[in-house]
Motif scaffolding. Structure first.
Motif, PDB file in Angstrom:
ATOM      1  N   PHE A 188      44.989  98.168 -26.173  1.00 41.84           N
ATOM      2  CA  PHE A 188      44.630  97.034 -27.023  1.00 41.84           C
ATOM      3  C   PHE A 188      43.127  97.047 -27.330  1.00 41.84           C
ATOM      4  O   PHE A 188      42.715  96.947 -28.487  1.00 41.84           O
ATOM      5  N   VAL A 189      42.306  97.191 -26.289  1.00 40.75           N
ATOM      6  CA  VAL A 189      40.844  97.203 -26.474  1.00 40.75           C
ATOM      7  C   VAL A 189      40.421  98.400 -27.332  1.00 40.75           C
ATOM      8  O   VAL A 189      39.598  98.262 -28.237  1.00 40.75           O
ATOM      9  N   THR A 190      41.011  99.565 -27.099  1.00 39.15           N
ATOM     10  CA  THR A 190      40.683 100.762 -27.889  1.00 39.15           C
ATOM     11  C   THR A 190      41.050 100.551 -29.352  1.00 39.15           C
ATOM     12  O   THR A 190      40.269 100.868 -30.252  1.00 39.15           O
ATOM     13  N   ALA A 191      42.230  99.998 -29.605  1.00 38.11           N
ATOM     14  CA  ALA A 191      42.653  99.730 -30.988  1.00 38.11           C
ATOM     15  C   ALA A 191      41.717  98.725 -31.655  1.00 38.11           C
ATOM     16  O   ALA A 191      41.369  98.872 -32.827  1.00 38.11           O
ATOM     17  N   PHE A 192      41.300  97.720 -30.908  1.00 37.99           N
ATOM     18  CA  PHE A 192      40.368  96.719 -31.439  1.00 37.99           C
ATOM     19  C   PHE A 192      39.022  97.374 -31.748  1.00 37.99           C
ATOM     20  O   PHE A 192      38.467  97.200 -32.838  1.00 37.99           O
ATOM     21  N   ASN A 228      33.466  96.252 -24.326  1.00 36.13           N
ATOM     22  CA  ASN A 228      33.433  96.945 -23.046  1.00 36.13           C
ATOM     23  C   ASN A 228      33.737  95.929 -21.941  1.00 36.13           C
ATOM     24  O   ASN A 228      32.825  95.280 -21.426  1.00 36.13           O
ATOM     25  N   PRO A 229      35.023  95.780 -21.594  1.00 32.35           N
ATOM     26  CA  PRO A 229      35.392  94.793 -20.574  1.00 32.35           C
ATOM     27  C   PRO A 229      34.682  95.041 -19.239  1.00 32.35           C
ATOM     28  O   PRO A 229      34.566  96.173 -18.783  1.00 32.35           O
ATOM     29  N   LYS A 230      34.222  93.936 -18.655  1.00 31.42           N
ATOM     30  CA  LYS A 230      33.585  93.990 -17.343  1.00 31.42           C
ATOM     31  C   LYS A 230      34.370  93.091 -16.399  1.00 31.42           C
ATOM     32  O   LYS A 230      34.922  92.074 -16.808  1.00 31.42           O
ATOM     33  N   ASP A 231      34.383  93.434 -15.130  1.00 29.58           N
ATOM     34  CA  ASP A 231      35.035  92.633 -14.101  1.00 29.58           C
ATOM     35  C   ASP A 231      36.517  92.404 -14.443  1.00 29.58           C
ATOM     36  O   ASP A 231      37.031  91.290 -14.329  1.00 29.58           O
ATOM     37  N   HIS A 289      35.293  89.921 -18.669  1.00 28.49           N
ATOM     38  CA  HIS A 289      34.097  89.376 -19.315  1.00 28.49           C
ATOM     39  C   HIS A 289      33.579  90.367 -20.347  1.00 28.49           C
ATOM     40  O   HIS A 289      33.777  91.573 -20.215  1.00 28.49           O
ATOM     41  N   LEU A 290      32.862  89.839 -21.322  1.00 25.14           N
ATOM     42  CA  LEU A 290      32.135  90.638 -22.310  1.00 25.14           C
ATOM     43  C   LEU A 290      30.714  90.095 -22.385  1.00 25.14           C
ATOM     44  O   LEU A 290      30.478  88.939 -22.065  1.00 25.14           O
ATOM     45  N   LEU A 313      27.797  85.140 -22.366  1.00 26.48           N
ATOM     46  CA  LEU A 313      28.946  85.650 -21.638  1.00 26.48           C
ATOM     47  C   LEU A 313      30.206  85.206 -22.360  1.00 26.48           C
ATOM     48  O   LEU A 313      30.351  84.033 -22.699  1.00 26.48           O
ATOM     49  N   SER A 314      31.071  86.138 -22.647  1.00 26.12           N
ATOM     50  CA  SER A 314      32.356  85.822 -23.255  1.00 26.12           C
ATOM     51  C   SER A 314      33.443  86.124 -22.237  1.00 26.12           C
ATOM     52  O   SER A 314      33.350  87.093 -21.489  1.00 26.12           O
ATOM     53  N   ARG A 315      34.453  85.288 -22.218  1.00 28.60           N
ATOM     54  CA  ARG A 315      35.564  85.463 -21.286  1.00 28.60           C
ATOM     55  C   ARG A 315      36.848  85.650 -22.084  1.00 28.60           C
ATOM     56  O   ARG A 315      37.043  85.006 -23.117  1.00 28.60           O
ATOM     57  N   ARG A 316      37.668  86.544 -21.605  1.00 27.71           N
ATOM     58  CA  ARG A 316      38.949  86.800 -22.257  1.00 27.71           C
ATOM     59  C   ARG A 316      40.066  86.753 -21.227  1.00 27.71           C
ATOM     60  O   ARG A 316      39.925  87.260 -20.113  1.00 27.71           O
ATOM     61  N   THR A 317      41.160  86.141 -21.619  1.00 26.04           N
ATOM     62  CA  THR A 317      42.369  86.115 -20.812  1.00 26.04           C
ATOM     63  C   THR A 317      43.525  86.557 -21.692  1.00 26.04           C
ATOM     64  O   THR A 317      43.735  86.003 -22.775  1.00 26.04           O
ATOM     65  N   LEU A 318      44.241  87.571 -21.239  1.00 23.87           N
ATOM     66  CA  LEU A 318      45.456  88.027 -21.908  1.00 23.87           C
ATOM     67  C   LEU A 318      46.620  87.700 -20.989  1.00 23.87           C
ATOM     68  O   LEU A 318      46.626  88.105 -19.822  1.00 23.87           O
TER      69      LEU A 318
END
Length: 124
Positions: free
Chosen positions: A7-11, A69-72, A87-88, A95-100
């Motif tokens: 998903f991250v690579t496609a994005f 580049n996802p962190k943590d 995190h991003l 700081l940006s947070r993502r939840t999938l």
């Protein structure tokens, strides 16, 4: 892990086909932007917003690349459901947070919900 990475690579590469098929048909999204403050629901509404925010998805000659580049990164498994958080950003001023929330659908992990939020040191 593979599905989240794909998903991250496609994005990052604006690969619309792979990106789009990373979601379930009825997935919901909370974007971190005021202009999209409400819940986005379903494929049609989701596609419309993504293509508005990132027209690069439909511009096949565009060479722009994102640098997500996802962190943590953390994955929590609960049967046929996985919660992927990361995190991003630099973590200093922004700081940006993502939840999938991912579900296993016909032997493939798909995003049923994406929650995106962002914080800045100065609340900007």
């Amino acid at each position: 892990m593979k599905s989240a990475t794909d998903f991250v690579t496609a994005f990052n590469n604006f690969n619309w086909t792979t990106f789009r098929t990373s979601f379930t048909d009825d997935a919901t999204i909370f974007y971190p932007f005021w202009d999209q403050a409400s819940r986005i629901e379903g494929r049609q509404e989701r596609d419309t917003v993504w293509l508005t925010i990132f027209p690069e998805f439909v511009d096949t000659k565009n060479t722009r690349k994102l640098h997500i580049n996802p962190k943590d990164l953390k994955i929590q498994l609960y049967g046929q459901t996985a919660i992927v958080t990361f995190h991003l950003g630099d973590g200093v001023n922004r700081l940006s947070r993502r939840t999938l929330v991912m579900i296993k659908e016909e032997d493939q992990w798909k995003i049923a919900h994406l929650h995106a939020s962002s914080l800045s040191k100065n609340n900007n």
